[in-house]
Design an enzyme around this catalytic site. Structure first.
Site, short mmCIF file in Angstrom:
data_model
loop_
_atom_site.label_atom_id
_atom_site.label_comp_id
_atom_site.label_asym_id
_atom_site.label_seq_id
_atom_site.Cartn_x
_atom_site.Cartn_y
_atom_site.Cartn_z
CB CYS A 111 4.00 -5.65 21.10
SG CYS A 111 4.71 -4.01 20.84
CG HIS A 253 2.35 -6.71 17.47
ND1 HIS A 253 1.68 -5.57 17.88
CD2 HIS A 253 3.67 -6.37 17.39
CE1 HIS A 253 2.56 -4.60 18.05
NE2 HIS A 253 3.76 -5.06 17.77
CG ASN A 283 3.86 -1.38 16.95
OD1 ASN A 283 3.11 -1.63 17.88
ND2 ASN A 283 5.02 -2.02 16.79
#
EC number: 2.3.1.180
Length: 333
Positions: A111, A253, A283
């Site tokens: 990520c 993020h 996500n």
């Protein structure tokens, strides 16, 4: 002095939308739990046969149109879900974009991959190796999730976002500021897909079914994500010559809403300065930050002249942050 300047932005989500109700019909969870604990209501997922390169090519094309240029001097793809273990996916993306003989490579930082990639891209430009490049964050995370695991299958979605970076001056809008990047490999097992790599293959053991899928230790990841993103953000802001109150927008993020709340409190930056799209897309791993940037432009929350902080955390463990003054640009849909 040369700097890497954001000159174009593009994003793309696969058409298929999966709601919480669709997941709760198969899993021991509820819409209320998913919304309250993670903040996700819907997510986009790839159709059978669709791959990360398909998402990335469309996002890159839109970024090029946004920048008003036909191509770029390099392609970097941040992803955890390459089309194949070998070769890298970026060269195929470059070819499909009509970019021949340009350097193209993947970055694996989960990520944090997009922020890592921005740092690498900035280095290529400031060193004079290339004058422009396309930086893509793309993931088809649904392809590595265990559909029976309610702790992970409700969190993630698929998508891609991209920016065009060009050589410019350090003091112009869009110029990437100093980076703060880090890692801690001692905690690599907190976020992992255990099977499929050389360690598992060389052992020749029978692979447990669950080891083929993404696994995460949620509680430990939460604590590390908050601490690492907050520290990296403070460092990046300081290196830019800003203080927390100078920051107009934070693009963090999109892990989950509780992590965003905690990072806001740690930094002392009001939560309403955080741009978030996790409710609609989940996500999206390496695609998270560029998708949130595009969301901010569309919604009007992200405007030219605003001081923007980018920060991320992912498997590895990895983390990073940078900053920029947002430039004047438009999206190409």
């Amino acid at each position: 002095m040369r700097a890497a300047v954001v000159a174009g932005l593009g994003s793309w989500l696969p058409p298929r939308v999966v709601t919480n109700d669709e997941l709760t019909a198969k899993l021991d969870t509820t819409d209320e739990w998913i919304r309250s604990r993670i903040g996700v209501a819907t997510r986009h997922v790839v159709e059978p046969g669709m791959a990360t390169s398909d998402l990335s090519v469309e996002a890159a094309r839109r970024a090029l149109r946004s920048a008003g240029v036909p191509g770029a001097g390099a392609v970097i793809l941040a992803t955890t879900t390459p089309d194949r273990p070998c070769p890298a996916t970026a060269p195929e993306i470059a070819s499909r974009l009509g970019l021949i003989d340009v350097p193209a490579f993947d970055i694996a930082a989960v990520c944090t991959g997009f922020v890592y990639g921005l740092g690498v891209g900035a280095g290529l430009i400031t060193a004079g190796i290339v004058d422009s490049l396309i930086m893509i964050g793309g993931d088809a995370y649904s392809t590595i999730l265990n559909p029976q695991d309610r702790t992970t299958s409700v969190i993630f979605g698929d998508g891609a976002g991209a920016v065009v970076l060009r050589a410019g001056a350090p003091d112009e809008p869009g110029a990437l500021g100093p980076f703060d990047l880090g890692s801690d490999g001692e905690l690599s097992d907190l976020i992992t897909v255990p099977a499929g790599g050389s360690r598992q293959r060389s052992s020749r053991d029978i692979v447990p079914h669950g080891d083929k899928f993404f696994q995460m230790e949620g509680r430990e990841v939460f604590a590390n994500a908050v601490a690492r993103m907050s520290a990296a953000s403070r460092n990046a802001i300081k290196r830019q010559g800003w203080v927390a109150s100078d920051v107009d927008r934070v693009i963090a993020h999109q892990a989950n809403t509780r992590i965003l709340d905690a990072v806001s409190a740690e930094l002392g930056v009001p939560r309403d300065k955080f741009i978030s799209n996790i409710t609609d897309v989940g996500n999206t791993s390496a695609a998270s930050i560029p998708l949130a940037l595009a969301h901010g432009v569309r919604s009007g929350e992200l405007e030219a002249g605003q001081k923007v902080l980018l920060t991320a955390f992912g498997g590895g463990l990895t983390w990073g942050a940078t900053s920029l003054v947002w430039p004047e640009l438009s999206l190409s849909e």
